[in-house]
Motif scaffolding. Structure first.
Motif, PDB file in Angstrom:
ATOM      1  N   ASP A  47      62.654 -29.788  36.483  1.00 29.61           N
ATOM      2  CA  ASP A  47      63.803 -28.876  36.491  1.00 29.61           C
ATOM      3  C   ASP A  47      63.677 -27.854  37.619  1.00 29.61           C
ATOM      4  N   LEU A  48      62.474 -27.324  37.795  1.00 29.20           N
ATOM      5  CA  LEU A  48      62.268 -26.348  38.870  1.00 29.20           C
ATOM      6  C   LEU A  48      62.418 -26.991  40.246  1.00 29.20           C
ATOM      7  N   ALA A  49      62.007 -28.250  40.379  1.00 26.09           N
ATOM      8  CA  ALA A  49      62.171 -28.947  41.657  1.00 26.09           C
ATOM      9  C   ALA A  49      63.658 -29.158  41.969  1.00 26.09           C
ATOM     10  N   ARG A  50      64.445 -29.499  40.955  1.00 25.71           N
ATOM     11  CA  ARG A  50      65.890 -29.649  41.159  1.00 25.71           C
ATOM     12  C   ARG A  50      66.527 -28.314  41.557  1.00 25.71           C
ATOM     13  N   GLU A  51      66.109 -27.255  40.870  1.00 25.86           N
ATOM     14  CA  GLU A  51      66.622 -25.920  41.191  1.00 25.86           C
ATOM     15  C   GLU A  51      66.255 -25.538  42.621  1.00 25.86           C
ATOM     16  N   LEU A  52      65.040 -25.848  43.008  1.00 29.65           N
ATOM     17  CA  LEU A  52      64.608 -25.566  44.376  1.00 29.65           C
ATOM     18  C   LEU A  52      65.430 -26.356  45.384  1.00 29.65           C
TER      19      LEU A  52
ATOM     20  N   ALA B 249      59.028 -19.821  44.787  1.00 28.35           N
ATOM     21  CA  ALA B 249      57.904 -19.143  44.125  1.00 28.35           C
ATOM     22  C   ALA B 249      57.724 -19.654  42.697  1.00 28.35           C
ATOM     23  N   ALA B 250      58.824 -19.822  41.976  1.00 26.34           N
ATOM     24  CA  ALA B 250      58.739 -20.319  40.597  1.00 26.34           C
ATOM     25  C   ALA B 250      58.178 -21.743  40.563  1.00 26.34           C
ATOM     26  N   PHE B 251      58.636 -22.586  41.496  1.00 26.97           N
ATOM     27  CA  PHE B 251      58.144 -23.958  41.552  1.00 26.97           C
ATOM     28  C   PHE B 251      56.653 -23.987  41.852  1.00 26.97           C
ATOM     29  N   ARG B 252      56.209 -23.199  42.818  1.00 23.56           N
ATOM     30  CA  ARG B 252      54.789 -23.180  43.195  1.00 23.56           C
ATOM     31  C   ARG B 252      53.915 -22.698  42.034  1.00 23.56           C
ATOM     32  N   GLU B 253      54.368 -21.660  41.323  1.00 24.55           N
ATOM     33  CA  GLU B 253      53.606 -21.155  40.171  1.00 24.55           C
ATOM     34  C   GLU B 253      53.497 -22.220  39.083  1.00 24.55           C
ATOM     35  N   ALA B 254      54.607 -22.894  38.801  1.00 18.69           N
ATOM     36  CA  ALA B 254      54.590 -23.940  37.780  1.00 18.69           C
ATOM     37  C   ALA B 254      53.724 -25.112  38.228  1.00 18.69           C
TER      38      ALA B 254
ATOM     39  N   ARG C  11      71.950 -13.671  49.548  1.00 15.94           N
ATOM     40  CA  ARG C  11      71.773 -14.089  48.155  1.00 15.94           C
ATOM     41  C   ARG C  11      71.245 -15.513  48.076  1.00 15.94           C
ATOM     42  N   ALA C  12      71.745 -16.396  48.940  1.00 17.08           N
ATOM     43  CA  ALA C  12      71.257 -17.778  48.962  1.00 17.08           C
ATOM     44  C   ALA C  12      69.802 -17.833  49.407  1.00 17.08           C
ATOM     45  N   GLU C  13      69.463 -16.978  50.382  1.00 13.00           N
ATOM     46  CA  GLU C  13      68.073 -16.935  50.844  1.00 13.00           C
ATOM     47  C   GLU C  13      67.155 -16.405  49.746  1.00 13.00           C
ATOM     48  N   LEU C  14      67.576 -15.385  49.040  1.00 15.62           N
ATOM     49  CA  LEU C  14      66.790 -14.836  47.934  1.00 15.62           C
ATOM     50  C   LEU C  14      66.623 -15.868  46.824  1.00 15.62           C
ATOM     51  N   TRP C  15      67.706 -16.574  46.518  1.00 13.80           N
ATOM     52  CA  TRP C  15      67.661 -17.630  45.499  1.00 13.80           C
ATOM     53  C   TRP C  15      66.633 -18.698  45.896  1.00 13.80           C
ATOM     54  N   TYR C  16      66.658 -19.089  47.181  1.00 13.67           N
ATOM     55  CA  TYR C  16      65.721 -20.091  47.677  1.00 13.67           C
ATOM     56  C   TYR C  16      64.273 -19.618  47.521  1.00 13.67           C
ATOM     57  N   TRP C  17      63.972 -18.390  47.948  1.00 13.09           N
ATOM     58  CA  TRP C  17      62.583 -17.909  47.885  1.00 13.09           C
ATOM     59  C   TRP C  17      62.109 -17.728  46.447  1.00 13.09           C
ATOM     60  N   ARG C  18      62.991 -17.294  45.584  1.00 14.90           N
ATOM     61  CA  ARG C  18      62.617 -17.164  44.161  1.00 14.90           C
ATOM     62  C   ARG C  18      62.375 -18.536  43.538  1.00 14.90           C
ATOM     63  N   ALA C  19      63.214 -19.504  43.854  1.00 13.84           N
ATOM     64  CA  ALA C  19      63.044 -20.859  43.321  1.00 13.84           C
ATOM     65  C   ALA C  19      61.750 -21.475  43.851  1.00 13.84           C
TER      66      ALA C  19
END
Length: 104
Positions: free
Chosen positions: A7-12, A37-42, A27-35
């Motif tokens: 799911d996180l990979a799809r979001e990324l 970071a979340a993917f890498r942590e998971a 906003r798109a750039e922020l969304w990308y960096w947050r996604a």
């Protein structure tokens, strides 16, 4: 990959596509960096869990290998004895590994 990681990979992927489509949109750039970071942590958490499981299985397999080596050593000592069949029958470890051969 596990389901949450998928799911996180799809979001990324969606966030990356939006960021590439509109590179000047913050906003798109922020969304990308947050996604990202979340993917890498998971991904790190998933790899740690897999590593722990593999280490546990490795320790278990190593223990079993050591147990079988002790059985082979015990059975070898029984064969070198003057009356190997009687000594082999007295060694429970040898009977466990070489059931019929030890008791014949």
């Amino acid at each position: 990959m596990s389901a949450p990681l998928d799911d996180l990979a799809r979001e990324l992927g969606r966030a990356r596509a939006a960021h590439e489509k509109r590179p000047d949109d913050r906003r798109a750039e922020l969304w990308y960096w947050r996604a990202l970071a979340a993917f890498r942590e998971a991904e790190i958490a998933d790899l740690k869990a897999r590593n722990g499981h593999l280490n546990l299985r490795l320790r278990s397999a190593l223990g079993e290998l050591r147990r079988r080596c002790r059985q082979v050593e015990t059975f070898g000592e029984a064969l070198r004895a003057s009356r190997p069949r009687r000594r082999a029958a007295r060694h429970a470890e040898a009977a466990d590994l070489f059931q019929r051969e030890a008791l014949q």
